[in-house]
Design a protein around this motif. Structure first.
Motif, PDB file in Angstrom:
ATOM      1  N   ARG A  13       0.821  -1.202   0.000  1.00 27.15           N
ATOM      2  CA  ARG A  13       0.000   0.000   0.000  1.00 27.15           C
ATOM      3  C   ARG A  13       0.856   1.252   0.000  1.00 27.15           C
ATOM      4  O   ARG A  13       1.959   1.289   0.522  1.00 27.15           O
ATOM      5  N   ASN A  73      -7.912  -0.639  10.429  1.00 22.76           N
ATOM      6  CA  ASN A  73      -7.935  -1.090   9.038  1.00 22.76           C
ATOM      7  C   ASN A  73      -6.810  -2.045   8.692  1.00 22.76           C
ATOM      8  O   ASN A  73      -6.916  -2.819   7.755  1.00 22.76           O
ATOM      9  N   TYR A  74      -5.722  -1.954   9.413  1.00 22.07           N
ATOM     10  CA  TYR A  74      -4.574  -2.807   9.146  1.00 22.07           C
ATOM     11  C   TYR A  74      -4.049  -3.343  10.466  1.00 22.07           C
ATOM     12  O   TYR A  74      -4.268  -2.758  11.519  1.00 22.07           O
ATOM     13  N   THR A 123      -8.910   6.091   8.837  1.00 16.55           N
ATOM     14  CA  THR A 123      -7.946   6.246   7.752  1.00 16.55           C
ATOM     15  C   THR A 123      -6.906   7.305   8.018  1.00 16.55           C
ATOM     16  O   THR A 123      -5.816   7.269   7.447  1.00 16.55           O
ATOM     17  N   GLU A 135      -5.287   4.420   4.735  1.00 16.82           N
ATOM     18  CA  GLU A 135      -6.278   4.401   3.665  1.00 16.82           C
ATOM     19  C   GLU A 135      -6.619   2.972   3.312  1.00 16.82           C
ATOM     20  O   GLU A 135      -5.741   2.131   3.162  1.00 16.82           O
ATOM     21  N   MET A 136      -7.893   2.706   3.162  1.00 22.40           N
ATOM     22  CA  MET A 136      -8.303   1.342   2.859  1.00 22.40           C
ATOM     23  C   MET A 136      -8.216   1.068   1.370  1.00 22.40           C
ATOM     24  O   MET A 136      -8.415   1.930   0.539  1.00 22.40           O
ATOM     25  N   ASP A 137      -7.976  -0.185   1.070  1.00 21.44           N
ATOM     26  CA  ASP A 137      -8.061  -0.708  -0.281  1.00 21.44           C
ATOM     27  C   ASP A 137      -9.471  -0.405  -0.804  1.00 21.44           C
ATOM     28  O   ASP A 137     -10.431  -0.692  -0.117  1.00 21.44           O
ATOM     29  N   LYS A 169     -11.907  -3.272  -0.240  1.00 20.62           N
ATOM     30  CA  LYS A 169     -12.276  -3.482   1.159  1.00 20.62           C
ATOM     31  C   LYS A 169     -13.118  -2.320   1.651  1.00 20.62           C
ATOM     32  O   LYS A 169     -13.990  -2.468   2.492  1.00 20.62           O
ATOM     33  N   LYS A 170     -12.833  -1.146   1.070  1.00 23.63           N
ATOM     34  CA  LYS A 170     -13.551   0.046   1.515  1.00 23.63           C
ATOM     35  C   LYS A 170     -15.035  -0.101   1.206  1.00 23.63           C
ATOM     36  O   LYS A 170     -15.885   0.210   2.018  1.00 23.63           O
ATOM     37  N   LYS A 177     -16.696  -2.197   3.708  1.00 21.88           N
ATOM     38  CA  LYS A 177     -16.886  -1.490   4.974  1.00 21.88           C
ATOM     39  C   LYS A 177     -18.012  -0.485   4.868  1.00 21.88           C
ATOM     40  O   LYS A 177     -18.827  -0.344   5.750  1.00 21.88           O
TER      41      LYS A 177
END
Lengths: 503, 206
Positions: free
Chosen positions: A169, A414-415, A460, A478-480, A483-484, A487
């Motif tokens: 990422r 998120n991670y 994020t 920041e989300m993929d 995946k975002k 969510k």
């Protein structure tokens, strides 16, 4: 600041691997100069192997018995009536290899095999092939049905640099936004920013609290202390985001209603400034300079419902666990205490854990959102370590030296990572992968030490407040997009009312 | 307590060593069961041992089972006929072995003949044991997630000629097919030396 420059100078002087400028040449250097094939520069550091001698010999070859170029010829010229070995020119590995290698690698004879077997037995204590394996019958009752192993131990294979999955990422190295924070108090022990679930960032600038609406960019001044000498020492949003708790230097804990911009309560129970606050549903916990922690039930008139005395110096870190079972506190006395949510038998609160390993004030305290009972703590200037604990067993799972004062730690939702904020010398934010504790990224930009970190409700963005009177927003989690979407689908189910304007 | 004091003064005897090692296994196995989530954490209680906070099971059946093993181990250690103790963790559904904790025991058989005790302080042994237990706890940071419900098995490697006592049966080694191994610290009482390794199934997808 000057003392750090001095410290840096001292370190430079004390480091043995850099050459001392203008020093007289060491004896070994003089010898090398006399005997060696080429002139050795005076600046050659004692630790570095002198390379010239290696060029004349081969890399260790498998020719047994050759005892050749083990030691360089000793200088027989001027200066020596005794032999002074020159360690750096010896080929220790080669010598060792040749000495320990057998001259004649014999064939595997049957007797040899027997011999090896005998050795194996000697070493292992038994012949593994010949042992009997027994098992106690009558297996014990397994865990009750329906028991799910909730020890979600996230594992990443032993990370050798080559084999590790590329961290794909993109983490922008520049902040998304920089906000002005004039007059922010440069005091390590205060907790001056917090981000609400309604997306308002509360910032305490000396004796005022401002709210910044992340969505619209609007700024509102929520309150200002009447007395000019009183300053705000901590802010904390209630989970729902409609009330803000404010701790002051005059030992008050105030509760403000955001919609009406009115003060609802002014709770006094401490006798020194309140540097840290943490909510657990309707219980507001406050930590003061005296080392005491008070629990306030904000629904009732007699708000002060408990006192926790576990620190002998200012409480600077305070966090309720996400399930509300434990309260972790860190103090200037270098202690970390973990308190249960209910009193013990004697009616007193006693910590279930006390961690003494930090060598500095513990302000950074954060609970892991995906693993129960895991707590991260970070130490101040004299400690600089980040430690991860299992509060049930009381063991320290990991430690890492961050090389800099740790002011705050936040876990990502998120991670599987956490971020830490630092001071001298780089004033950076560091992202760490958990549980491998490897650095994912370093975010630089602040020109003075970071004081606090807080995270946006969507997980994020991280906001950092620093002594350089700026707030920087870093979009590091920041989300993929895929995946975002998932969510967002989950979130759209619960509608969120964003307070557009508060009048 | 009297016995322990006696041990301190007199050094390590064969019987004392057997007790120390058997005790270590008891706490070690409890720790593994707790750390790996084989049993619910609520069924464990904290005790102080070796200067650490350790967790032991409160489940009476499990405690009884472990006790039987510990008692038997004590006897076999005394006779120097046990070579290895293995905790096998396998999935209940698939019976696949996921993790294997192996404790190798080296016994100095000459201790059987000497009657004089060996010189090593209890404290030194305790410190060594403490290091191993701490490491067992720390393995949680790299061992793979045990997602499915798991059961454990205890295997003991003994001399071939040993008569199988009642309640015990012979078994296979239950190795892991594709495993990654990590070696932990060892400790020694000067009579018994225990080496610890943990093997786990290599995940194809990390």
């Amino acid at each position: 600041m000057a003392q750090f420059l001095f410290e840096a100078d001292l370190h430079g002087l004390l480091k043995l691997d850099t050459p001392i400028p203008n020093a007289p040449p060491a004896r070994w250097q003089r010898k090398a100069k006399e005997s060696g094939p080429g002139p050795s520069p005076v600046g050659v550091s004692p630790m570095k192997p002198v390379n010239r001698s290696h060029s004349s010999s081969k890399t260790p070859s498998k020719t047994p018995g050759k005892s050749g170029s083990k030691i360089q010829s000793t200088p027989t010229k001027a200066g020596g009536d005794r032999y002074i070995p020159n360690r750096s020119t010896m080929q220790m590995e080669m010598a060792n290899f040749l000495l320990t290698k057998e001259n004649d690698p014999a064939e595997e004879s049957p007797t040899k095999k027997e011999q090896q077997k005998a050795w194996a037995v000697n070493l292992n204590g038994f012949d593994v092939e010949e042992a009997k394996i027994l098992r106690l019958s009558g297996k014990p009752q397994n865990a009750p049905e329906g028991y799910q192993n909730n020890l979600k131990v996230l594992y990443s294979q032993k990370m050798t640099p080559g084999s590790s999955r590329k961290n794909s990422r993109y983490i922008p190295s520049m902040p998304d936004r920089i906000l002005d924070a004039p007059e922010i108090r440069n005091d390590y022990y205060l907790n001056l920013i917090d981000w609400s679930s309604q997306n308002f960032l509360a910032v305490a600038l000396d004796n005022s609290v401002y709210l910044w609406n992340h969505a619209s960019g609007e700024i509102i001044q929520l309150l200002q202390m009447e007395h000019p000498d009183v300053y705000i020492s901590s802010v904390s949003w209630i989970k729902e985001g409609n009330y803000l708790a404010v701790g002051t230097s005059s030992a008050e804990v105030q509760l403000w209603d955001i919609q009406q911009q009115k003060r609802l309560r002014n709770m006094t129970s401490h006798c020194a400034r309140v540097g840290t606050l943490s909510w657990n549903s309707y219980i507001l916990s406050s930590g003061a300079r005296t080392g005491h922690i008070h629990h306030h039930d904000v629904r009732v008139a007699e708000h002060h419902v408990a006192t926790l005395a576990g620190h002998t110096q200012e409480v600077c870190g305070l966090k309720w666990s996400l399930d509300g079972r434990y309260l972790a506190s860190g103090g200037n006395d270098n202690l970390v205490n973990v308190w249960p949510c209910t009193q013990g038998g004697g009616g007193d609160f006693a910590p279930v854990q006390t961690f003494t390993q930090h060598q500095g004030a513990v302000k950074a305290v954060a609970w892991c959102p995906w693993q129960m009972n895991v707590l991260a703590t970070g130490g101040g200037t004299s400690d600089r370590h980040i430690r991860i604990w299992n509060v049930c067993s009381g063991t320290c799972l990991s430690t890492v030296d961050a090389h800099s004062q740790v002011c705050s730690i936040l876990w990502s939702t998120n991670y599987k990572e956490f971020i830490s904020g630092h001071g001298f010398a780089q004033n950076q934010l560091v992202l760490w992968k958990y549980p491998t504790m490897t650095k994912v990224a370093e975010l630089q930009g602040h020109t003075a030490r970071i004081l606090n970190l807080t995270m946006s409700p969507d997980g994020t963005t991280v906001a950092s407040a620093a002594a350089d009177e700026t707030l920087r927003l870093w979009r590091c989690f920041e989300m993929d997009p895929v995946k975002k979407k998932e969510k967002e689908k989950a979130n759209s189910a619960k509608s969120s009312i964003i307070h557009q304007s508060i009048r | 307590q009297q016995q322990q004091l006696g041990r301190e003064h007199q050094g390590i005897t064969l019987r004392g060593s057997a007790e120390l090692v058997a005790e270590f296994f008891s706490y070690g196995i409890n720790s593994i069961l707790y750390q790996r989530g084989i049993y619910p954490p609520e069924t464990f209680t904290r005790v102080q041992k070796y200067g650490l906070t350790l967790l032991v099971t409160t489940d009476p059946e499990l405690a009884n089972y472990l006790n039987n093993v510990t008692e038997q181990m004590k006897e076999w250690l005394y006779k120097c006929i046990v070579q290895r103790l293995v905790v096998v963790i396998s999935s209940i559904e698939t019976s696949e072995v996921l993790e294997r904790w192996q404790f190798d025991i080296e016994c100095d058989k000459s201790a059987k003949d000497d009657n004089g005790p060996r010189e090593k302080s209890q404290k030194a042994i305790q410190d060594e044991i403490r290091s191993v237990i701490r490491q067992i706890t720390a393995t949680v940071t790299f061992l793979p997630l045990l997602e499915s419900a798991c059961a454990f098995d205890l295997l003991i490697y003994t001399d071939k000629d040993l008569a199988v006592p009642e309640k015990w049966e012979e078994s296979g080694p239950q190795f892991i097919a594709n495993s990654e191994e990590v070696r932990l610290r060892s400790f020694t009482t000067t009579i018994h030396k225990v080496n610890t390794t943990v093997a786990y199934k290599k995940d194809s997808v990390p």
